[in-house]
Design a protein around this motif. Structure first.
Motif, PDB file in Angstrom:
ATOM      1  N   ALA A 293       0.808  -1.217   0.000  1.00 19.02           N
ATOM      2  CA  ALA A 293       0.000   0.000   0.000  1.00 19.02           C
ATOM      3  C   ALA A 293       0.842   1.268   0.000  1.00 19.02           C
ATOM      4  N   MET A 294       2.121   1.141   0.303  1.00 20.10           N
ATOM      5  CA  MET A 294       3.031   2.278   0.208  1.00 20.10           C
ATOM      6  C   MET A 294       3.680   2.374  -1.168  1.00 20.10           C
ATOM      7  N   GLY A 295       3.326   1.444  -2.054  1.00 20.30           N
ATOM      8  CA  GLY A 295       3.926   1.424  -3.375  1.00 20.30           C
ATOM      9  C   GLY A 295       5.302   0.797  -3.376  1.00 20.30           C
ATOM     10  N   ALA A 296       5.562  -0.098  -2.407  1.00 22.85           N
ATOM     11  CA  ALA A 296       6.881  -0.710  -2.259  1.00 22.85           C
ATOM     12  C   ALA A 296       6.813  -2.216  -2.483  1.00 22.85           C
ATOM     13  N   ALA A 297       7.986  -2.815  -2.643  1.00 28.14           N
ATOM     14  CA  ALA A 297       8.099  -4.264  -2.802  1.00 28.14           C
ATOM     15  C   ALA A 297       8.562  -4.863  -1.480  1.00 28.14           C
ATOM     16  N   PRO A 298       7.816  -5.814  -0.902  1.00 24.63           N
ATOM     17  CA  PRO A 298       8.229  -6.434   0.366  1.00 24.63           C
ATOM     18  C   PRO A 298       9.545  -7.187   0.210  1.00 24.63           C
ATOM     19  N   THR A 299      10.375  -7.111   1.251  1.00 23.17           N
ATOM     20  CA  THR A 299      11.661  -7.806   1.224  1.00 23.17           C
ATOM     21  C   THR A 299      11.833  -8.811   2.355  1.00 23.17           C
ATOM     22  N   ALA A 300      11.284  -8.524   3.541  1.00 24.20           N
ATOM     23  CA  ALA A 300      11.551  -9.404   4.680  1.00 24.20           C
ATOM     24  C   ALA A 300      10.480  -9.271   5.751  1.00 24.20           C
ATOM     25  N   LEU A 301      10.354 -10.342   6.542  1.00 27.59           N
ATOM     26  CA  LEU A 301       9.479 -10.355   7.714  1.00 27.59           C
ATOM     27  C   LEU A 301      10.283 -10.767   8.934  1.00 27.59           C
ATOM     28  N   LEU A 302       9.990 -10.134  10.061  1.00 25.17           N
ATOM     29  CA  LEU A 302      10.500 -10.532  11.363  1.00 25.17           C
ATOM     30  C   LEU A 302       9.295 -10.917  12.217  1.00 25.17           C
ATOM     31  N   VAL A 303       9.378 -12.039  12.919  1.00 27.28           N
ATOM     32  CA  VAL A 303       8.209 -12.577  13.608  1.00 27.28           C
ATOM     33  C   VAL A 303       8.497 -12.779  15.091  1.00 27.28           C
ATOM     34  N   GLY A 304       7.608 -12.231  15.923  1.00 28.10           N
ATOM     35  CA  GLY A 304       7.653 -12.476  17.353  1.00 28.10           C
ATOM     36  C   GLY A 304       6.520 -13.433  17.713  1.00 28.10           C
ATOM     37  N   LEU A 305       6.835 -14.521  18.397  1.00 29.32           N
ATOM     38  CA  LEU A 305       5.839 -15.515  18.778  1.00 29.32           C
ATOM     39  C   LEU A 305       5.794 -15.634  20.293  1.00 29.32           C
ATOM     40  N   CYS A 306       4.628 -15.338  20.869  1.00 35.40           N
ATOM     41  CA  CYS A 306       4.392 -15.563  22.294  1.00 35.40           C
ATOM     42  C   CYS A 306       3.358 -16.677  22.385  1.00 35.40           C
ATOM     43  N   ALA A 307       3.727 -17.786  23.019  1.00 36.15           N
ATOM     44  CA  ALA A 307       2.872 -18.974  22.955  1.00 36.15           C
ATOM     45  C   ALA A 307       2.764 -19.668  24.304  1.00 36.15           C
ATOM     46  N   PRO A 308       1.609 -20.284  24.575  1.00 38.23           N
ATOM     47  CA  PRO A 308       1.464 -21.108  25.782  1.00 38.23           C
ATOM     48  C   PRO A 308       2.386 -22.324  25.686  1.00 38.23           C
ATOM     49  N   PRO A 309       2.970 -22.758  26.773  1.00 37.15           N
ATOM     50  CA  PRO A 309       3.877 -23.905  26.732  1.00 37.15           C
ATOM     51  C   PRO A 309       3.239 -25.187  26.213  1.00 37.15           C
TER      52      PRO A 309
END
Length: 313
Positions: free
Chosen positions: A80-96
């Motif tokens: 939507a910014m008129g850009a090409a995606p390059t990478a994702l960083l992911v934070g996962l908080c999960a029940p044990p």
């Protein structure tokens, strides 16, 4: 097997095996930080959070579904910014007690959706939490284009839409009423089909403003109206309502235009263009920009229903 049984580093090892590095990743997971190409020297960045029970339910969606959806929500912001995606960083908080297989499916879905646009999941973090939370940060490259912001719409511009609209909201309603069909609508909620390439194309042909439709078309167009100090009028007849949506709306007692005009999560792209621009076929005209107090109307009249989603209302 649950993640408490294999531990944090055992889970990281399994998750990383599900990730494929694309051409924009110079150094992926394994170090303190990743290295991603940035040919334009300007980096577009966005972040989004999905919370179980608020954005998704595991009895409605598989881990892969949630991964696709989490990635799409962020990649759409970059487009939507008129850009090409390059990478994702992911934070996962999960029940044990979360199953390892579900986390692996999540990673696979994230990686697969990123791969659709040549991007990669290059790193992240994880923590134990009583609530399952997935936080994603997306990076993008402008490829020499100017960023398409919300404040550029001008009176006389046309309003256009790329992608599906109302499908995911209809799918959510269907699922919330205990049904699993029509498949077209349910799958649209589980895995949105984002018109990523339309964002970069819009920047190249002169889009004056653009927004990812995540919270509802009228509400998100309202952001453009407010930022640009203009009025926007949408034409209801410009939207094609598929038979599956009409049938579901009739069965559930819902106005299908409530899904189309106020439903989110399809991540269509809405943009404004100068009136003389020759729009590609995947951009369809849905309205006009005029002078006036910032507002969004439908067929010249205020919309009387809910215009979109607000997390705190």
């Amino acid at each position: 097997m649950t993640i408490s049984q294999i531990g944090e580093f055992g889970l990281i090892q399994r998750v990383v095996q599900k990730l494929e590095m694309g051409p924009t990743c110079l150094l992926g997971p394994g170090d303190d930080a990743a290295v991603v190409v940035a040919p334009d020297s300007r980096i577009v960045a966005s972040t989004d959070v999905l919370v179980e029970g608020r954005h998704f339910r595991r009895d409605w969606s598989s881990g892969a579904d949630v991964g696709h959806r989490a990635a799409a929500a962020n990649l759409a912001d970059i487009a939507a910014m008129g850009a090409a995606p390059t990478a994702l960083l992911v934070g996962l908080c999960a029940p044990p007690d979360l199953e390892v297989a579900w986390a692996e499916e999540l990673a696979g879905g994230l990686s697969a959706e990123a791969g659709r646009v040549g991007a990669s999941v290059v790193g992240g973090d994880m923590s134990a939490s009583p609530t399952l939370v997935i936080a994603v940060t997306a990076l993008g490259d402008l490829r020499g284009n100017r960023p398409v912001v919300r404040s550029g719409a001008r009176p006389g511009d046309v309003v256009a839409l790329a992608g599906r609209i109302g499908y995911a909201a209809a799918g959510y309603t269907v699922l919330s009423r205990g049904f699993r069909t029509p498949k077209l609508l349910v799958e649209a909620f589980r895995r949105p089909e984002v018109p990523y390439s339309a964002g970069l194309a819009a920047a190249r042909i002169g889009a004056t403003a653009m927004v990812d439709v995540s919270d509802g078309l009228l509400q998100d167009l309202g952001h453009i109206a407010a930022a640009s100090a203009v009025a926007i009028d949408v034409t209801a007849s410009a939207f094609d309502v598929p038979s599956q949506m009409r049938d579901a709306a009739s069965a559930l007692g819902v106005d299908p235009y409530a899904w189309v005009l106020a439903g989110g999560d399809d991540h269509a792209l809405a943009a404004t263009f100068p009136p003389d621009v020759d729009l590609p076929s995947y951009w369809r005209r849905i309205g006009t920009v005029t002078e006036g107090a910032p507002e969004v109307t439908v067929d010249g009249k205020p919309f009387t229903g809910r215009t979109g989603w607000d997390h705190f209302r």
